[in-house]
Design a protein around this motif. Structure first.
Motif, short mmCIF file in Angstrom:
data_model
loop_
_atom_site.label_atom_id
_atom_site.label_comp_id
_atom_site.label_asym_id
_atom_site.label_seq_id
_atom_site.Cartn_x
_atom_site.Cartn_y
_atom_site.Cartn_z
N HIS A 16 0.87 -1.19 0.00
CA HIS A 16 0.00 0.00 0.00
C HIS A 16 0.90 1.22 0.00
O HIS A 16 1.67 1.42 0.94
N VAL A 17 0.76 2.03 -1.06
CA VAL A 17 1.53 3.28 -1.05
C VAL A 17 0.62 4.51 -0.97
O VAL A 17 1.08 5.65 -1.10
N GLY A 33 13.75 -0.14 0.94
CA GLY A 33 13.62 -1.43 1.62
C GLY A 33 14.13 -2.60 0.80
O GLY A 33 14.00 -3.75 1.24
N GLY A 34 14.68 -2.31 -0.39
CA GLY A 34 15.29 -3.38 -1.20
C GLY A 34 14.39 -3.96 -2.27
O GLY A 34 14.75 -4.94 -2.92
N VAL A 35 13.21 -3.35 -2.47
CA VAL A 35 12.23 -3.89 -3.41
C VAL A 35 12.38 -3.24 -4.78
O VAL A 35 12.47 -2.02 -4.88
N ARG A 36 12.40 -4.07 -5.84
CA ARG A 36 12.56 -3.55 -7.19
C ARG A 36 11.26 -3.63 -7.99
O ARG A 36 11.10 -2.95 -8.99
N THR A 37 10.39 -4.54 -7.56
CA THR A 37 9.09 -4.70 -8.22
C THR A 37 8.03 -4.70 -7.13
O THR A 37 8.14 -5.47 -6.17
N ALA A 38 7.04 -3.80 -7.26
CA ALA A 38 6.03 -3.67 -6.21
C ALA A 38 4.64 -3.79 -6.81
O ALA A 38 4.32 -3.12 -7.80
N TYR A 39 3.84 -4.64 -6.20
CA TYR A 39 2.48 -4.92 -6.66
C TYR A 39 1.55 -4.08 -5.77
O TYR A 39 1.46 -4.30 -4.57
N VAL A 40 0.89 -3.11 -6.38
CA VAL A 40 0.28 -2.01 -5.64
C VAL A 40 -1.22 -2.20 -5.43
O VAL A 40 -1.95 -2.50 -6.38
N MET A 41 -1.67 -2.02 -4.23
CA MET A 41 -3.07 -2.19 -3.87
C MET A 41 -3.92 -0.98 -4.29
O MET A 41 -3.44 0.15 -4.28
N PRO A 42 -5.19 -1.25 -4.64
CA PRO A 42 -6.05 -0.21 -5.22
C PRO A 42 -7.06 0.39 -4.23
O PRO A 42 -8.02 1.03 -4.65
N ASN A 43 -6.87 0.17 -2.93
CA ASN A 43 -7.90 0.63 -1.97
C ASN A 43 -7.67 2.09 -1.57
O ASN A 43 -7.41 2.41 -0.41
N VAL A 68 11.40 1.93 -9.48
CA VAL A 68 10.65 0.72 -9.11
C VAL A 68 9.72 0.32 -10.26
O VAL A 68 9.13 1.18 -10.92
N GLN A 69 9.61 -0.98 -10.49
CA GLN A 69 8.62 -1.50 -11.44
C GLN A 69 7.28 -1.59 -10.70
O GLN A 69 7.13 -2.42 -9.79
N TRP A 70 6.34 -0.72 -11.04
CA TRP A 70 5.04 -0.68 -10.35
C TRP A 70 4.03 -1.55 -11.09
O TRP A 70 3.69 -1.27 -12.23
N LEU A 71 3.58 -2.60 -10.44
CA LEU A 71 2.55 -3.47 -11.02
C LEU A 71 1.22 -3.07 -10.39
O LEU A 71 1.12 -2.91 -9.16
N MET A 72 0.21 -2.93 -11.23
CA MET A 72 -1.02 -2.27 -10.78
C MET A 72 -2.22 -3.21 -10.73
O MET A 72 -2.29 -4.21 -11.44
N THR A 73 -3.18 -2.82 -9.88
CA THR A 73 -4.39 -3.63 -9.71
C THR A 73 -5.66 -2.76 -9.74
O THR A 73 -5.62 -1.59 -9.39
N LEU A 74 -6.74 -3.40 -10.15
CA LEU A 74 -8.08 -2.81 -10.03
C LEU A 74 -8.74 -3.30 -8.75
O LEU A 74 -8.40 -4.37 -8.24
N TYR A 75 -9.73 -2.54 -8.29
CA TYR A 75 -10.48 -2.88 -7.08
C TYR A 75 -11.78 -3.56 -7.52
O TYR A 75 -12.58 -2.95 -8.24
N LEU A 76 -11.99 -4.82 -7.14
CA LEU A 76 -13.19 -5.55 -7.57
C LEU A 76 -14.45 -4.84 -7.06
O LEU A 76 -14.59 -4.59 -5.85
N HIS A 77 -15.36 -4.54 -8.01
CA HIS A 77 -16.44 -3.60 -7.73
C HIS A 77 -17.41 -3.72 -8.92
O HIS A 77 -17.00 -4.13 -10.01
#
Lengths: 359, 359
Positions: A16-17, A33-43, A68-77
């Protein structure tokens, strides 16, 4: 005993960013924090339910930290239709996150029944998108459902979805119980499971007296923590790091006493543990504590990347070294906004010592 | 629907009134909450392990509020010998409280093994003193013992003590689980059980986000809360009110962030819920919420007095009336010391409405 670790670029498959000034404050910490790829929450507020909204958010994150490689998500709705799924897939959005209604931060728009989303899941299966499940059902005292067994009650939904969509990749997020580990292990390879850093350390004994350890799902019993540790020790590729690093302003994490004309009142504490700034050194420290340091690469790099199909960038390694000086490695600082007075976030492990540092 | 209640003088068979300025602040609140007889816990610093220390404490409480009948207890400890028990009984001390080591506030002097105290229990049995048990074992991750199941693990100790001392009156204090209710119900009439007000309302869902609801034993699942309510609904005379009202300074109930040369740190929250100032109206409100208002007299007056052999004073009744004005009955105030800056205690039910008030 090794004093150096080199692993292919670590990925955090659940972070969560936030948005606004909080986003400015915490987004740069992901890479630190050492992360190169981050899977980002949509809330967010409002939740990210359209491809446009997700892409706009992604642009914002790339502006703040393009490394950072930002991987994105939709919020189920209800707004997320099969058509929206096809559009999102074309736009490179990786997955869709499902929140049962009301169980965690900004989940008031969450789902109540998976049945109505079957056409959406079908489209996701066809498009190769991932379904990320916050695996808790809402509390219901009449049925003895509480935050203690909300995850176990969810597992029937997970099993049904896995059977009904055998080619849909499904992730049970932030598992906290031995039952969840057993269920995920028993299901076919389309079902993965993220594990946070803090759930490898906390049990209910450390959560009840400390709001900074309060999160959803709640950390459970020692046997549950052991099951999470053993999932990592097993090397089973279904299990990978998803930190669920979830910053809240300090003021939201403590019970504030307020006074007004109608009298005093006291606020509840927000759910979330913030681990991003120290994530990979913390995971190394924790894994070493239960003899799983040799599983670090699988847990933070290989397993999640293989499940999601997100390859390592060539030459993009993370090096860490053991901290040998006893005075070093202590997590000493909270994180404060330079722009907003009073915006301060307390990290997990504050005052405790890490055994590893990023070179 | 009745709008007036008159009950024989209520008794609280488990209350913490602390020491020093906190004692000055909270002791007068016992009577204000409708309690005429209060059974006082001995976990001071240092713990009350001698007859002299208990009598001196009793004199202090009588000085602060002579209107309350203060029933006193010793703290089970190696200093409490069979000789001390006979001395204490002669001096009118009612019981002995056992704290397993380290499980709650000021329990570092608590016991680890009951075997060594069998001569003490024998003397108590002969002298007619009551044994009050904090019914939790210490957490032990290796054995999967946590604050969730610490009470259930204690029940084997309770059963053994009840069998080994069939004439010793034993109270399992502040029961929180269906297992505890079943065990107490199954044992003979020498075993009683106190139930707090707050455990009739809270479950883990209300405790995890709110340190002001954090206490030992922790409130558990909805089914456990239901078992406590049903114990009262049953009218079984083994079950009676012991509030475990446990004030802590506000500053101890919140996670304080401190900064020093070695960095920031965050404190844990003290365990305890403070109910004294509103106790009997709160119990009436709660009992009415689950259809047990007709059991109020048994729960707060008769059952405990009968178990302990503490008769009602002639003519000493408590009258309450229903609060019909919607704006009234809200618990509006914290409790502050006039003498000590910053000494403030947050009561349970703050901001919530009571249905009953003392006339």
């Amino acid at each position: 005993m090794s004093n150096e670790i080199t692993i292919p670029s670590p990925a955090d498959f659940h972070v969560h960013v936030r948005q606004g000034k909080m986003c400015e404050l915490v987004t740069p910490q992901v890479a630190k924090g050492g992360v190169r790829t981050a899977y980002v929450m949509p809330n967010l507020v409002p939740p990210l339910t359209s491809t446009e909204a997700v892409l706009s958010y992604k642009a914002e994150l790339e502006r703040i930290d393009p490394s950072v490689q930002w991987l994105m998500t939709l919020y189920l709705h209800p707004d997320v239709t099969p058509e929206e799924i096809r559009k999102a897939a074309k736009a490179g959005i990786s997955g869709v996150k499902s929140y049962p209604r009301g169980v965690t931060t900004n989940s008031n728009s969450g789902i109540e029944d998976y049945g109505v989303y079957y056409p959406v899941f079908k489209a996701m299966e066809e498009e190769g998108m991932v379904l990320n499940l916050h695996g808790e059902v809402p509390s219901d005292p009449e049925k003895n459902i509480s935050i203690l067994n909300a995850e176990v009650h969810f597992l029937t939904h997970l099993r049904k979805l896995a059977l009904d969509f055998p080619k849909l990749r499904i992730v049970l997020e932030h598992a906290t119980t031995s039952s969840a580990i057993e269920t995920v292990s028993s299901l076919s390879s389309n079902v993965g499971c993220s594990i946070t850093a803090h759930h490898l350390y906390l049990t209910i004994d450390e959560v009840a007296p400390q709001p900074h350890h309060f999160c959803k799902p709640l950390a459970k019993e020692p046997k549950d923590r052991k099951a999470l540790q053993e999932a990592i020790l097993s090397g089973n590729p279904k299990f990978f790091l998803g930190s669920d690093s979830a910053p809240h302003p300090l003021a939201s994490k403590i019970p504030n006493l307020t006074h007004s004309e109608i009298g005093a009142a006291v606020s509840a504490c927000a759910a979330g543990v913030y681990t991003s700034p120290i994530l990979i050194p913390l995971v190394a420290t924790l894994l070493e504590s239960f003899g799983a340091l040799d599983k670090l690469q699988g847990f933070v790099s290989d397993n999640g990347r293989n499940f999601y199909g997100v390859p390592v960038k060539e030459g993009d390694e993370l090096r860490m070294r053991r901290i040998t000086d006893e005075d070093k490695g202590i997590v000493r600082n909270t994180f404060k906004s330079e722009e907003i007075e009073g915006l301060e976030v307390v990290p997990f492990w504050l005052g405790k010592r890490l055994n590893w540092e990023i070179v």
